[in-house]
Design a protein around this motif. Structure first.
Motif, PDB file in Angstrom:
ATOM      1  N   ARG A  70     108.905  13.943  68.956  1.00  0.00           N
ATOM      2  CA  ARG A  70     108.108  14.568  67.786  1.00  0.00           C
ATOM      3  C   ARG A  70     108.918  15.243  66.635  1.00  0.00           C
ATOM      4  N   MET A  71     110.070  15.982  67.136  1.00  0.00           N
ATOM      5  CA  MET A  71     111.059  16.622  66.163  1.00  0.00           C
ATOM      6  C   MET A  71     111.325  15.703  65.168  1.00  0.00           C
ATOM      7  N   PHE A  72     111.728  14.392  65.519  1.00  0.00           N
ATOM      8  CA  PHE A  72     112.192  13.488  64.440  1.00  0.00           C
ATOM      9  C   PHE A  72     110.912  13.124  63.637  1.00  0.00           C
ATOM     10  N   GLU A  73     109.900  12.969  63.975  1.00  0.00           N
ATOM     11  CA  GLU A  73     108.766  12.772  63.092  1.00  0.00           C
ATOM     12  C   GLU A  73     108.422  13.752  62.225  1.00  0.00           C
ATOM     13  N   ILE A  74     108.751  15.034  62.635  1.00  0.00           N
ATOM     14  CA  ILE A  74     108.436  16.273  61.833  1.00  0.00           C
ATOM     15  C   ILE A  74     109.559  16.171  60.672  1.00  0.00           C
ATOM     16  N   ILE A  75     110.762  15.975  60.947  1.00  0.00           N
ATOM     17  CA  ILE A  75     112.038  15.920  60.229  1.00  0.00           C
ATOM     18  C   ILE A  75     111.429  14.792  59.027  1.00  0.00           C
ATOM     19  N   HIS A 121      87.811  14.431  60.583  1.00  0.00           N
ATOM     20  CA  HIS A 121      86.385  14.234  60.052  1.00  0.00           C
ATOM     21  C   HIS A 121      86.483  14.443  58.362  1.00  0.00           C
ATOM     22  N   GLU A 122      86.478  15.795  58.157  1.00  0.00           N
ATOM     23  CA  GLU A 122      86.199  15.903  56.766  1.00  0.00           C
ATOM     24  C   GLU A 122      87.134  15.450  55.636  1.00  0.00           C
ATOM     25  N   GLN A 123      88.338  15.335  55.870  1.00  0.00           N
ATOM     26  CA  GLN A 123      89.057  15.314  54.666  1.00  0.00           C
ATOM     27  C   GLN A 123      89.237  13.677  54.262  1.00  0.00           C
ATOM     28  N   GLY A 124      89.028  13.342  52.913  1.00  0.00           N
ATOM     29  CA  GLY A 124      89.364  12.209  52.453  1.00  0.00           C
ATOM     30  C   GLY A 124      89.828  12.226  51.157  1.00  0.00           C
ATOM     31  N   GLY A 125      90.730  11.557  50.684  1.00  0.00           N
ATOM     32  CA  GLY A 125      91.384  11.508  49.386  1.00  0.00           C
ATOM     33  C   GLY A 125      90.601  11.217  48.131  1.00  0.00           C
ATOM     34  N   ASN A 126      90.535  12.045  47.227  1.00  0.00           N
ATOM     35  CA  ASN A 126      89.770  11.884  45.953  1.00  0.00           C
ATOM     36  C   ASN A 126      90.612  10.834  45.158  1.00  0.00           C
ATOM     37  N   ALA A 127      89.822  10.258  44.295  1.00  0.00           N
ATOM     38  CA  ALA A 127      90.433   9.323  43.282  1.00  0.00           C
ATOM     39  C   ALA A 127      91.127   9.507  42.099  1.00  0.00           C
ATOM     40  N   PHE A 128      91.428  10.864  41.836  1.00  0.00           N
ATOM     41  CA  PHE A 128      92.022  11.425  40.656  1.00  0.00           C
ATOM     42  C   PHE A 128      93.399  11.858  40.698  1.00  0.00           C
ATOM     43  N   GLN A 129      94.276  11.147  41.515  1.00  0.00           N
ATOM     44  CA  GLN A 129      95.503  11.637  41.813  1.00  0.00           C
ATOM     45  C   GLN A 129      96.709  10.663  41.205  1.00  0.00           C
ATOM     46  N   ASP A 130      97.350  11.393  40.128  1.00  0.00           N
ATOM     47  CA  ASP A 130      98.565  10.492  39.728  1.00  0.00           C
ATOM     48  C   ASP A 130      99.894  10.585  40.818  1.00  0.00           C
ATOM     49  N   ILE A 131      99.826  11.520  41.652  1.00  0.00           N
ATOM     50  CA  ILE A 131     100.780  11.705  42.660  1.00  0.00           C
ATOM     51  C   ILE A 131      99.924  11.748  44.073  1.00  0.00           C
ATOM     52  N   SER A 132     100.089  10.971  45.244  1.00  0.00           N
ATOM     53  CA  SER A 132      99.539  11.445  46.301  1.00  0.00           C
ATOM     54  C   SER A 132     100.393  11.373  47.226  1.00  0.00           C
ATOM     55  N   HIS A 133     100.235  12.190  48.420  1.00  0.00           N
ATOM     56  CA  HIS A 133     101.173  12.286  49.547  1.00  0.00           C
ATOM     57  C   HIS A 133     100.402  12.620  50.700  1.00  0.00           C
ATOM     58  N   THR A 134     100.380  12.187  51.792  1.00  0.00           N
ATOM     59  CA  THR A 134      99.534  12.481  52.992  1.00  0.00           C
ATOM     60  C   THR A 134     100.634  13.133  54.096  1.00  0.00           C
ATOM     61  N   PHE A 135     100.253  14.017  54.777  1.00  0.00           N
ATOM     62  CA  PHE A 135     100.825  14.894  55.829  1.00  0.00           C
ATOM     63  C   PHE A 135      99.894  14.641  56.967  1.00  0.00           C
ATOM     64  N   ARG A 136     100.810  14.728  57.869  1.00  0.00           N
ATOM     65  CA  ARG A 136     100.153  14.696  59.406  1.00  0.00           C
ATOM     66  C   ARG A 136     100.177  16.297  59.782  1.00  0.00           C
TER      67      ARG A 136
END
Length: 244
Positions: A29-34, A115-130
Motif C-alpha cells: 500500500r505504501m507504493f500506492e500512496i507514493i 456515499h456523499e461525494q460526487g464530482g461537480n461539472a465545473f472543473q477545468d482541472i480535476s483530480h481524484t484522491f483515494r
C-alpha cells in the motif's frame, strides 16, 4: 513448576502467518500512496497563485450560501487566482461554478467516498484522491490562502489543520478567512473564551483568523496580505513545507 510458553512464536504459528500477510499488504500500500503523491504532483503544478475554499457539501443551489460561494469563486478567478475546492456538490460546486465562469482555472481535488461525494461539472482541472491525507497535502502545497465557508466536520477539520500548520510554523503565515460572521461566532467565542483562558492556545493565536462577510473584501484581504512580499514562498518556506 509450570513451564511458560515461548514468547516468540514459531514461524508456522497461524497468528504469525496472518500478521506477516497483513504486513506485506501494508507494505505494498505504501507504493500506492507514493504513486498518488507523484501523480498529483505532476498534474497540479500550474495553478499558482491559488486559493482553496472549503464548505458544506449539503447546501442546495437555492441556499443563500450557494450564491455567496459562487460570487467569491468568480471574483477570485477574475482577480487571477486559481480556485480550488473539494470538487463535490454544495458549496464546493458553487465555488467551482463561479471560478469556471471566470478567467482563471477552476480546480477540484476530489476524494473517493462510499456515499456523499460526487464530482461537480465545473472543473477545468480535476483530480481524484483515494487518501484524505494526500489530498490535504495538495491543498496546503498549492494554496496561498484559505477561505472557510459554512460547513460541517470536513470544513472544521480543514480549518484546524491549516491553523495548526501555521501556528507550528510548518507552513508560512497565510490568510485564513472565515465567511459569514454569524455562523462562526460561537466557535470564535469558544476559542477566545475557553482555549485562550485555559492556555490551550496562545493569546495571539485567534489573530491568525480573519472574519469577512463581503465577497470583494475577501479578495482584497488576500491581496493586502501579499502586497509587500509576493505570492511565491521563500526558499526557506518551501523547504519547511517539505516536512508536511
Amino acid at each position: 513448576m509450570a513451564i511458560n510458553a515461548p514468547k516468540v512464536p514459531k514461524p508456522s504459528d497461524p497468528q504469525l502467518v496472518r500478521r506477516s500477510q497483513h504486513s506485506a499488504r501494508e507494505a505494498w500500500r505504501m507504493f500506492e500512496i507514493i504513486a498518488e503523491f507523484v501523480t498529483a504532483t505532476e498534474r497540479l503544478p500550474a495553478m499558482h497563485p491559488a486559493v482553496a475554499i472549503f464548505g458544506s457539501a449539503r447546501i442546495s443551489p437555492e441556499h443563500p450560501y450557494y450564491g455567496l460561494a459562487e460570487d467569491i469563486g468568480r471574483r477570485l478567478s477574475d482577480a487571477g487566482f486559481s480556485v480550488i475546492s473539494g470538487g463535490g456538490p454544495g458549496i464546493m460546486e458553487a465555488v467551482n461554478k463561479g471560478a469556471y465562469a471566470g478567467t482563471s482555472p477552476s480546480v477540484g481535488l476530489n476524494i473517493q467516498l462510499p456515499h456523499e461525494q460526487g464530482g461537480n461539472a465545473f472543473q477545468d482541472i480535476s483530480h481524484t484522491f483515494r487518501h484524505f491525507f494526500a489530498r490535504k497535502v495538495m491543498f496546503v502545497k498549492h494554496s496561498c490562502a484559505f477561505v472557510m465557508m459554512p460547513g460541517g466536520f470536513g470544513t472544521l477539520d480543514e480549518l484546524a489543520e491549516v491553523l495548526t500548520l501555521v501556528q507550528t510554523k510548518k507552513i508560512r503565515r497565510v490568510p485564513i478567512i472565515l465567511v459569514n460572521s454569524g455562523f462562526w461566532a460561537g466557535l470564535l467565542d469558544w476559542m477566545k473564551g475557553q482555549l485562550v483562558r485555559d492556555g490551550m492556545i496562545g493569546a495571539q493565536d485567534p489573530d491568525l483568523i480573519q472574519v469577512i462577510d463581503d465577497p470583494q473584501k475577501v479578495v482584497d484581504a488576500i491581496f493586502d496580505h501579499y502586497h509587500s512580499r509576493g505570492f511565491e514562498p521563500s526558499p526557506a518556506e518551501r523547504e519547511a513545507e517539505l516536512a508536511l
